[in-house]
Enzyme design. Sequence first.
Site, PDB file in Angstrom:
ATOM      1  N   GLU A   1       0.825  -1.226   0.000  1.00 26.05           N
ATOM      2  CA  GLU A   1       0.000   0.000   0.000  1.00 26.05           C
ATOM      3  C   GLU A   1       0.855   1.269   0.000  1.00 26.05           C
ATOM      4  O   GLU A   1       0.351   2.352  -0.304  1.00 26.05           O
ATOM      5  CB  GLU A   1      -0.961  -0.004   1.190  1.00 26.05           C
ATOM      6  CG  GLU A   1      -1.925  -1.162   1.122  1.00 26.05           C
ATOM      7  CD  GLU A   1      -3.176  -1.000   1.983  1.00 26.05           C
ATOM      8  OE1 GLU A   1      -3.416   0.088   2.504  1.00 26.05           O
ATOM      9  OE2 GLU A   1      -3.900  -1.996   2.121  1.00 26.05           O
TER      10      GLU A   1
ATOM     11  N   TYR B   1      -2.820   4.651   7.368  1.00 24.05           N
ATOM     12  CA  TYR B   1      -2.091   3.385   7.560  1.00 24.05           C
ATOM     13  C   TYR B   1      -0.893   3.318   6.619  1.00 24.05           C
ATOM     14  O   TYR B   1       0.241   3.100   7.051  1.00 24.05           O
ATOM     15  CB  TYR B   1      -3.018   2.181   7.320  1.00 24.05           C
ATOM     16  CG  TYR B   1      -2.272   0.876   7.098  1.00 24.05           C
ATOM     17  CD1 TYR B   1      -1.584   0.263   8.138  1.00 24.05           C
ATOM     18  CD2 TYR B   1      -2.236   0.259   5.834  1.00 24.05           C
ATOM     19  CE1 TYR B   1      -0.884  -0.927   7.941  1.00 24.05           C
ATOM     20  CE2 TYR B   1      -1.540  -0.924   5.634  1.00 24.05           C
ATOM     21  CZ  TYR B   1      -0.864  -1.516   6.694  1.00 24.05           C
ATOM     22  OH  TYR B   1      -0.162  -2.686   6.487  1.00 24.05           O
TER      23      TYR B   1
END
Length: 350
Positions: A133, A156
């Site tokens: 990610e 995150y």
Amino acid sequence: MKTILITGGAGFIGSHVVRLFVNKYPDYNIVNLDKLTYAGNLANLKDVENKSNYEFVKADIVDGEAMLKLFQERQFDGVIHLAAESHVDRSISNPTEFVFTNVIGTVNLLNAACAIWNGQAEGKLFYHISTDEVYGSLGEEGMFTETTKYDPHSPYSASKASSDHFVRAYHDTFGLPALVSNCSNNYGSFQFPEKLIPLFINNIRNNKPLPVYGKGENIRDWLWVEDHARAIDVIFHQGKVGETYNIGGHNEWTNISLIKLMCEIMDRKLGREEGTSEKLITYVKDRAGHDLRYAIDSTKLQKELSWVPSLQFEEGLEKTIDWYLENEEWLQNVTSGDYQKYYEGQYQKR
Ligand code: NAD
Ligand code: DAU
């Protein structure tokens, strides 16, 4: 005898890594350090908890003094760092917690490793487990390689990107023997039922709505967790210090096609009429900043270290669904919160 620190070993991926290392390397002392947040569950490690080469330490990586003391006492030969806040939705509702654990916690471990290995780092390794990610979102074409520019979108992924940068900075600045791997979405046993696959298995079982974010067209690249654990083993032992390795399954699915496949398998396994579970699909508001597509190019790992995923996705998904259906007690303990009593009952005596 080497002593290896594995952080976050009571979590989903960490428990698979701990199990693999404890069983495969009887001549290593495996120290599992975990704070036991909502995501940490020692019942995940029942089968290895009494092995003589396994030890559990309850500690918080955000406590820098405690980390330094532990490193001084135990003189670790290697660190495999998985402890993190890992759920994107939680990072949207509470970003600060992600900065504390993922950024400051990682820097505390780096400081402790630098202080203890200072001048004697030969043969040691700080291995940081990270995510795809950090690379951001792909359009219809292309894949993430190890040189793709970082472009995180969620709190995150921003916190994981920051921790990756710190690991590389400590290698470049202080000569810390370190490396990083970035992996795609994992699935398998012992995953906390907040993530897509275990949440939907649990909801289908209980006839609850399946909340599909947006149109369900986002794409994820799924990898069986035990294949990730095997990749971590290979990289820990054969990876080159200072390098980055991408880990992925070459296995892209839109959320909606994956969810429909899960519904189909679950109808069959639960003896329901075909099409029953699909009726639970409920389209809800999209996740803020929702990345469209992830796809990992793991050619480097495959070519240089001869790692390949072992399991086809359809087979892995069936296995995973079977595991959750057969481990109803585990799932019930996790959803009720009872799993947190496992630590109180079992481990405070040590
Ligand atoms: P998880 O949430 O299941 O487990 C995280 C573990 O870390 C838990 O046991 C928790 O108690 C522990 N922990 C959290 N904060 C801590 C703290 N302050 N001190 C000590 N321990 C703490 O996560 P996971 O899905 O197993 O992911 C593990 C690692 O792999 C993470 O670093 C994550 O970013 C990375 N990763 C996950 C995936 C995935 O698909 N799940 C994919 C790629 C990378
Ligand atoms: O790519 C690796 C990452 O994969 C890891 O770094 C993270 O720790 C891990 O949580 C995972 O992140 P995702 O956000 O991709 O996983 P999640 O299971 O939360 O969501 C998968 C996809 O499903 C995503 O596109 C959002 C969607 N989704 C998720 C949930 C929980 C839904 O549509 N509905 C849901 O209820």
